[in-house]
Design a protein around this motif. Structure first.
Motif, PDB file in Angstrom:
ATOM      1  N   ASP B 276       0.816  -1.219   0.000  1.00 28.64           N
ATOM      2  CA  ASP B 276       0.000   0.000   0.000  1.00 28.64           C
ATOM      3  C   ASP B 276       0.847   1.264   0.000  1.00 28.64           C
ATOM      4  O   ASP B 276       0.349   2.350  -0.274  1.00 28.64           O
ATOM      5  CB  ASP B 276      -0.963   0.003   1.189  1.00 28.64           C
ATOM      6  N   LYS B 277       2.123   1.124   0.311  1.00 26.25           N
ATOM      7  CA  LYS B 277       2.993   2.312   0.309  1.00 26.25           C
ATOM      8  C   LYS B 277       3.744   2.444  -1.003  1.00 26.25           C
ATOM      9  O   LYS B 277       4.418   3.440  -1.254  1.00 26.25           O
ATOM     10  CB  LYS B 277       3.972   2.250   1.482  1.00 26.25           C
ATOM     11  N   THR B 279       4.190   2.539  -5.293  1.00 25.03           N
ATOM     12  CA  THR B 279       3.477   2.940  -6.509  1.00 25.03           C
ATOM     13  C   THR B 279       3.620   1.793  -7.509  1.00 25.03           C
ATOM     14  O   THR B 279       4.456   0.906  -7.336  1.00 25.03           O
ATOM     15  CB  THR B 279       4.092   4.203  -7.120  1.00 25.03           C
ATOM     16  N   LYS B 326      -0.107   5.501  -6.222  1.00 24.94           N
ATOM     17  CA  LYS B 326      -0.111   4.537  -5.115  1.00 24.94           C
ATOM     18  C   LYS B 326      -0.986   3.321  -5.425  1.00 24.94           C
ATOM     19  O   LYS B 326      -2.055   3.432  -6.011  1.00 24.94           O
ATOM     20  CB  LYS B 326      -0.642   5.213  -3.843  1.00 24.94           C
ATOM     21  N   LYS B 328      -2.259   1.238  -2.960  1.00 24.30           N
ATOM     22  CA  LYS B 328      -3.336   1.335  -1.947  1.00 24.30           C
ATOM     23  C   LYS B 328      -3.752   0.042  -1.242  1.00 24.30           C
ATOM     24  O   LYS B 328      -4.288   0.115  -0.146  1.00 24.30           O
ATOM     25  CB  LYS B 328      -4.600   1.989  -2.554  1.00 24.30           C
TER      26      LYS B 328
END
Lengths: 444, 444
Positions: B276-277, B279, B326, B328
């Motif tokens: 989630d952090k 890209t 991102k 996510k």
């Protein structure tokens, strides 16, 4: 404490049993070696007055518990999935337990119970895992103590054939579990580079090897292990931006193994129907589809993007993969067929010497300067029985048994050998057996 | 018999429910539609006097049995793994059962019990599996009756987007379970060619597609399914030397999907830590290692052996894989990340029409002559709700329900629709709904 029980008298037990028996008289120990093959157990004890070999079917709970009951320290050399049965008995009967296998989740869950009962449950106490942990941790703690800050840790190990016994184009023979060699790396290798996670899927693993210089030995290939990230915490390297564990192979091995992977020969997940009626040649043909070529060999060459007479193709040919010889095993997976072929081709001759190479690479900053240190172990065996592999698995186990028996270990619970109390005396005594890491300062 | 229970009111139920309700009045049937979402069930019944929607949590045994008790025929549209619970109730309560899912081993084990109780348990009664079985078997039986001998059977199906709604470079949108599309083909495809087994490992599957001409539509790509050998026996083709089942995709799809496979984006077996952090750009970077290039895009191009501006690279770029946006979703596997990205990119617009193509190829010898016949179905949907897919799954189910309710089916036990008694009336009635195979004699 004077009773030691060793469960399992197979290949990897020899050096351990010899070490413990050698120390038995002066320490007044009695050593019981138990195996499903009692004759093998007795052979290993070889009439030593402080030892005996005995029969044990490890699935017979009462027999197993009776033996464990009489011991003070238990060493389990069983296949990894059987340790947990022995471990539960050791909790119940309050016995210390030592193994050379990876510590499973189930085993870690016994940690509290072991600690409450003041028991020492030590796993990963062989070579890899084992000596790798100890030798790396000694250096890591060293560097930290000097005030250094680690920026990279890479650790490579290979079970190889000594150059003087190397007589095949793969420059490889089996010195360890053949199945593990055939299935090695399946999944996705994960590691850290410049603070970023990196992923190498199995399909690319053997094409993305790196070259590593081993002092005095020359260049070797290293492919990434799946477990590089696993030991960050326990090594105290949570914040390190570069960490990689890898497996060492001779030059040329990885490209050729990548070809076997690409063809599909390392797949163990489905049976080849009627494989006993096929030849190696027709098996290879079954993996071809629309490639161009006048022969199966030419089609396979195109499939793996090689010239038909390339070094990789020569290695495949040497294995006999294009021969019209029957496979003989019914409904075998491609991996099993390959394993059986390699068992024959990569068999150690009686006088063959194996060779273990382990190399750690430490990059760190010390007083504003960038440093790089390589720490290298190279050890050759004597012959196909007294192998470097079995010595390097058995000796740390044996030395640790001695330390426990003599009351020198105070760390209880389920552990792996990353603490000074363990690695210092074990690594020190290993030197007496010619097991010594050599350090090289490397230009940054 | 006058009570029909349909369990599941999701996407694939519409055409079935509409068909059954349409026939309900004249036949004096009452139709109960049960779903975990009772409002959805009621919407599908839409106030029809011969139907009702009701709530059912299928894991609540008593509620489930109460509903089944009151029915004569049960249609289960549940996820495949839940059919077995319903099937056991149907055995106990003596009810007929119809599904569109693959018949599992567990289900086959109920065969004797179903037969003893004179129950009809029909599975694989949708499109693929379903219409594929029926249309193939009709032709196979036909050819055999004429005295022909089949030498090859190939069968291809694709859930595609109609050309008039095709507005993206992949020429593909989701018209069915997205997860199954992302994970499609994992394992090893097996088929028969000239009497020999052939194996295509997943890593090569999308590079080894074949081109197939669909009359009136042009060229499409076909990759091999895993299950080509599965129906040999039940189709009565035990000795056929060529058999292949495959999936149809538009031109250019397979090369681009092969790139996603090669990068590692279809792997669902491990979580990307802290995904989630990340890209999409940094995820792609994590799959690169020692490739040459000034950018991640260039490195990926090298990794998949493409020029940076090739059509394949353009497809990857269109997906947004090189964007610094991102991801996510936390700790998601590469496959899940890809699925979520595609869900957005390959979503049907409201007015989009889907298109099903199914083509069977029969090669046979008749009176000393070699013959080749192609039998082709092309059907387009009306919009993103009334899809060809849902019609082709729902209509055969509905027609078969009618046949059972009217006592026209005498074959009991667990079956798939390969018998004349089933395929003849079902295929005949499907024509009324525009579902008709066109035959083409092909030059040998």
């Amino acid at each position: 404490m004077n009773n030691i029980l060793i469960i399992g008298a197979g290949r990897s037990s020899t050096a351990l049993i010899n070490y413990v028996l050698q120390k038995a008289k002066e320490n007044q120990w009695f050593v019981t070696v138990a195996d499903a093959d009692p004759q093998l157990a007795e052979e290993k004890v070889d009439g030593h007055p402080n030892g005996r070999g005995t029969w044990l079917d490890v699935m017979k709970v009462n027999d197993r518990r009776e033996l464990i009951e009489r011991a003070d320290v238990v060493v389990s050399l069983l296949p990894a999935h059987l340790h947990i049965e022995v471990a539960q008995d050791c909790i119940r009967l309050k016995k210390h337990l030592i193994t050379a296998s990876y510590v499973s989740k189930e085993m870690y869950r016994l940690g509290d119970k072991a600690r409450e009962r003041e028991l020492i449950f030590m796993g990963e106490m062989g070579l890899d895992p084992g000596i790798d942990h100890m030798s790396a941790m000694q250096k890591i703690d060293d560097i930290k103590e000097m005030g250094g800050k680690l920026t990279a840790f890479r650790s490579y190990t290979g079970g190889l054939i000594a150059p003087e016994s190397d007589d095949n184009p793969w420059h490889y023979k089996f010195t360890w579990n053949p199945r593990n060699v055939v299935l090695a790396g399946q999944g996705t290798a994960q590691y850290l580079e410049n603070g970023k996670y990196k992923y190498i899927p199995y399909r690319r693993l053997f094409t993305k090897y790196r070259l590593v210089n081993i002092p005095g030995m020359g260049e070797y290939e290293v492919y990434a292990n799946r477990d590089s990230l696993l030991y960050r915490e326990v090594y105290g390297l949570s914040d390190i931006p570069n960490i990689l564990r890898g497996t060492i192979r001779s030059r040329g091995f990885c490209d050729a193994w990548a070809a076997l992977v690409k063809i599909g020969l390392t797949n163990g997940s489905y049976p080849i129907l009627d494989s006993d009626k096929l030849t190696y040649h027709s098996l290879m043909e079954a993996f071809t589809s629309n490639e161009q070529g006048n022969s199966v060999k030419e089609k396979i060459a195109q499939l793996i993007r090689q010239e038909p007479d390339s070094e990789v193709m020569q290695k495949l040919e040497w294995l006999g993969l294009f021969r019209k010889k029957k496979i003989k095993i019914p409904n075998a997976s491609p991996a099993l067929i390959l394993e059986n072929l390699l068992l024959d081709k990569w068999k150690l001759k009686k006088s063959d010497k194996d060779m273990i190479i382990m190399q750690h690479e430490f990059e760190y900053k010390l007083k504003g300067k960038k440093k790089c240190l390589h720490s290298t172990l190279v050890l050759k065996g004597a012959d196909s029985v007294d192998t470097a592999m079995s010595r390097l698995v058995g000796l740390p186990l044996g030395i640790f048994v001695r330390l426990v028996m003599q009351g020198k270990i105070t760390t209880t619970g389920v552990n792996i050998p990353v603490m000074k109390q363990v690695y210092d005396p074990v690594l020190e005594e290993l030197k007496d057996y010619g097991v010594e890491f050599k350090e090289t300062e490397v230009e940054v």
